[in-house]
Design a protein around this motif. Structure first.
Motif, mmCIF file in Angstrom:
data_model
loop_
_atom_site.group_PDB
_atom_site.id
_atom_site.type_symbol
_atom_site.label_atom_id
_atom_site.label_comp_id
_atom_site.label_asym_id
_atom_site.label_seq_id
_atom_site.Cartn_x
_atom_site.Cartn_y
_atom_site.Cartn_z
ATOM 1 N N MET A 130 0.800 -1.218 0.000
ATOM 2 C CA MET A 130 0.000 0.000 0.000
ATOM 3 C C MET A 130 0.841 1.281 0.000
ATOM 4 O O MET A 130 0.560 2.206 -0.747
ATOM 5 N N VAL A 131 1.865 1.318 0.837
ATOM 6 C CA VAL A 131 2.598 2.586 0.983
ATOM 7 C C VAL A 131 3.941 2.496 0.249
ATOM 8 O O VAL A 131 4.849 1.786 0.670
ATOM 9 N N ASN A 165 -10.945 7.597 -7.016
ATOM 10 C CA ASN A 165 -10.084 8.690 -6.547
ATOM 11 C C ASN A 165 -9.668 9.625 -7.674
ATOM 12 O O ASN A 165 -8.542 10.134 -7.680
ATOM 13 N N PHE A 166 -10.567 9.827 -8.639
ATOM 14 C CA PHE A 166 -10.293 10.776 -9.723
ATOM 15 C C PHE A 166 -11.007 12.099 -9.419
ATOM 16 O O PHE A 166 -12.204 12.110 -9.131
ATOM 17 N N THR A 298 -6.716 11.430 2.037
ATOM 18 C CA THR A 298 -6.068 12.453 1.199
ATOM 19 C C THR A 298 -5.119 11.835 0.165
ATOM 20 O O THR A 298 -4.707 12.494 -0.773
ATOM 21 N N GLY A 299 -4.757 10.576 0.357
ATOM 22 C CA GLY A 299 -3.826 9.929 -0.561
ATOM 23 C C GLY A 299 -2.394 10.406 -0.381
ATOM 24 O O GLY A 299 -1.558 10.259 -1.276
ATOM 25 N N GLU A 300 -2.123 10.952 0.782
ATOM 26 C CA GLU A 300 -0.788 11.503 1.065
ATOM 27 C C GLU A 300 0.322 10.473 0.815
ATOM 28 O O GLU A 300 1.419 10.833 0.395
ATOM 29 N N PHE A 301 0.002 9.205 1.052
ATOM 30 C CA PHE A 301 1.017 8.149 0.895
ATOM 31 C C PHE A 301 1.429 7.964 -0.568
ATOM 32 O O PHE A 301 2.422 7.313 -0.864
ATOM 33 N N GLU A 315 -1.819 18.788 -6.194
ATOM 34 C CA GLU A 315 -1.639 18.257 -7.556
ATOM 35 C C GLU A 315 -2.426 16.954 -7.744
ATOM 36 O O GLU A 315 -3.027 16.739 -8.787
ATOM 37 N N LEU A 316 -2.411 16.112 -6.716
ATOM 38 C CA LEU A 316 -3.152 14.847 -6.826
ATOM 39 C C LEU A 316 -4.649 15.106 -7.030
ATOM 40 O O LEU A 316 -5.302 14.452 -7.839
ATOM 41 N N TRP A 317 -5.177 16.083 -6.291
ATOM 42 C CA TRP A 317 -6.634 16.350 -6.348
ATOM 43 C C TRP A 317 -6.970 17.551 -7.216
ATOM 44 O O TRP A 317 -8.111 18.006 -7.214
#
Ligand SMILES: NC(=O)c1ccc[n+]([C@@H]2O[C@H](COP(=O)([O-])OP(=O)(O)OC[C@H]3O[C@@H](n4cnc5c(N)ncnc54)[C@H](OP(=O)(O)O)[C@@H]3O)[C@@H](O)[C@H]2O)c1
Length: 321
Positions: A130-131, A165-166, A298-301, A315-317
Motif C-alpha cells: 500500500m505505501v 479517486n479521480f 487524502t492519498g498523502e502516501f 496536484e493529486l486532487w
C-alpha cells in the motif's frame, strides 16, 4: 421507520452501459478481520447485499469469490444477480489485462461487473504494497492504461470499467479521449465530504458516483470519529426514528450515488441495508449542508516531492481538496 426484511432491500441504478449497480455494497477492506470474510459475505448475501467491493490490494478477493460460489451452488443467487467490483492497484498499470486475469483467478469468476483504476498513480511493478517507497514511483500515462482497460471489456473480462479517486479534472481529461467512457468513479463521499463539484460533473457526463467510507471510516486511525456522533446527524436520526448510520447512507442515496459500506457485524449489516427505508426531507438535506467538510483519505502516501508524479496533495486532487 419502515423495516426492510432480508432480501427486500436491493435497489439498483442503471449504468451508462453494462447493466445496473446495486445501491448498497459491502466494503471488504480490512487489516485484521480477513479470516471471517467469507462467512460475513454469506450473511450479507442472505440479508440482501448484492454488490461486493474488493480490490487486488485488499486480499479479500478469494473469500468473496468463495462466498459467491457457495451462494450460487445453494441457489440463493444467480451470478447475474451479483455485482462484483475489483480494482487495478497502482503497480498494475503496466499490464491491466494480466492483473484482471489474476483477480478473476482469485475470485474464481469468469468476469467482474466493474474494474476500476484504484488511484491515478502508477508504481513500479514490484510495489504491490500500500505505501510506496521513494524508488517505487513511475510516470502514469492514462491513455495507455485506459486503452488496456478497454481491452478488458472487449474480451468480456469485465462488464464495465471505471476509476476511483479521480478529481473532476482528471475525470474530464479521461472522458476527452476514452473510446469507452468510465461508467463509475468511486470516491470518498459522505455527509462531511459532500463532493458537490464532482457530483455535478458526474451527473452531466453520465458517470455513476459510488461513495466509499460512507460513515467516515471510524475504524481507521485517520478516519472521522465524529461523523456518527455529530449532533445534526443524530437529531435527524431521532426525528425519523432511524440511526446515525442510516442517515449517513440515506444522504448518499438522496444524492443519486451508491455506497460501499464495511460492516462485518450481522446487526449492523441489517441496519445499513434498512437505510433504504429512510427518506430524508428537504430540511434534513439543508441541515446536512451546514456540516463542516473534512476529507479523510487524502492519498498523502501516494505523493512524493522528489520521484512522484504528484509533488503535493493539491496536484493529486487538482485543487479539489
Ligand atoms: N476506492 C478506494 O480507494 C477506497 C478507499 C477506502 C475504502 N474503500 C471501500 O469502501 C469500503 C468502506 O470504507 P471504510 O471501511 O473505510 O469506511 P466505512 O464503511 O465508512 O466505515 C466502516 C466502519 O464503520 C463501522 N460500521 C459499519 N456500520 C455501522 C453502523 N451501522 N453503525 C456504527 N458503525 C458501523 C464498521 O464496524 P463493524 O464492521 O464492526 O460494523 C467499520 O468500523 C471499504 O471496505 C472498501 O471496500 C475504497
Amino acid at each position: 421507520m419502515a423495516e426492510i426484511k432480508s432480501g427486500e432491500g436491493e435497489m439498483r441504478r442503471k449504468l451508462s452501459y453494462g447493466g445496473s449497480i446495486p445501491l448498497l455494497g459491502l466494503g471488504t477492506f480490512t487489516y485484521d478481520e480477513r479470516d471471517s470474510l467469507d462467512a460475513v459475505a454469506m450473511k450479507a448475501i442472505k440479508i440482501g447485499y448484492r454488490h461486493f467491493d474488493t480490490a487486488s490490494l485488499y486480499g479479500s478477493e478469494e473469500a468473496i469469490g468463495k462466498a459467491i460460489k457457495k451462494a450460487i451452488e445453494n441457489e440463493t443467487v444467480k451470478r447475474e444477480d451479483i455485482f462484483v467490483t475489483t480494482k487495478l492497484w497502482c503497480n498494475e498499470h503496466h499490464d491491466p489485462l494480466s492483473a484482471l486475469n489474476a483477480s478473476l483467478k482469485r475470485l474464481g469468476l469468469d468476469y467482474v461487473d466493474s474494474y476500476l483504476i484504484h488511484w491515478p498513480v502508477k508504481l513500479k511493478p514490484w510495489a504491490s504494497y500500500m505505501v510506496p517507497k521513494e524508488d517505487d514511483f513511475d510516470e502514469m500515462d492514462l491513455e495507455t492504461t485506459w486503452n488496456h482497460m478497454e481491452k478488458c471489456v472487449e474480451l468480456g473480462l469485465t462488464k464495465t470499467i471505471g476509476v476511483s479517486n479521480f478529481s473532476s479534472k482528471k475525470l474530464l481529461h479521461l472522458l476527452d479521449f476514452a473510446s469507452l467512457p468510465p461508467a463509475i468513479n468511486q470516491v470518498e463521499m459522505h455527509v462531511m465530504w459532500r463532493q458537490r463539484k464532482l457530483r455535478e460533473v458526474c451527473s452531466s457526463r453520465n458517470v455513476h458516483l459510488t461513495a466509499y467510507s460512507p460513515l467516515g471510516s471510524p475504524w481507521n486511525p485517520y478516519g472521522l470519529k465524529n461523523l456518527l456522533k455529530d449532533p445534526i446527524v443524530n437529531s435527524i436520526a431521532s426525528k425519523h426514528e432511524a440511526t446515525p448510520a442510516q442517515v449517513a447512507l440515506s444522504w448518499i442515496l438522496s444524492m443519486g450515488g451508491s455506497a460501499v459500506v464495511k460492516s462485518f457485524n450481522e446487526s449492523r449489516l441489517e441496519e445499513n441495508m434498512a437505510s433504504f427505508g429512510l427518506k430524508l426531507d428537504e430540511q434534513d438535506l439543508q441541515e446536512i449542508d451546514k456540516l463542516e467538510e473534512k476529507k479523510m483519505a487524502t492519498g498523502e502516501f501516494l505523493i512524493n516531492a522528489t520521484t512522484g508524479q504528484y509533488k503535493n496533495i493539491q496536484e493529486l486532487w487538482d485543487g479539489e481538496i
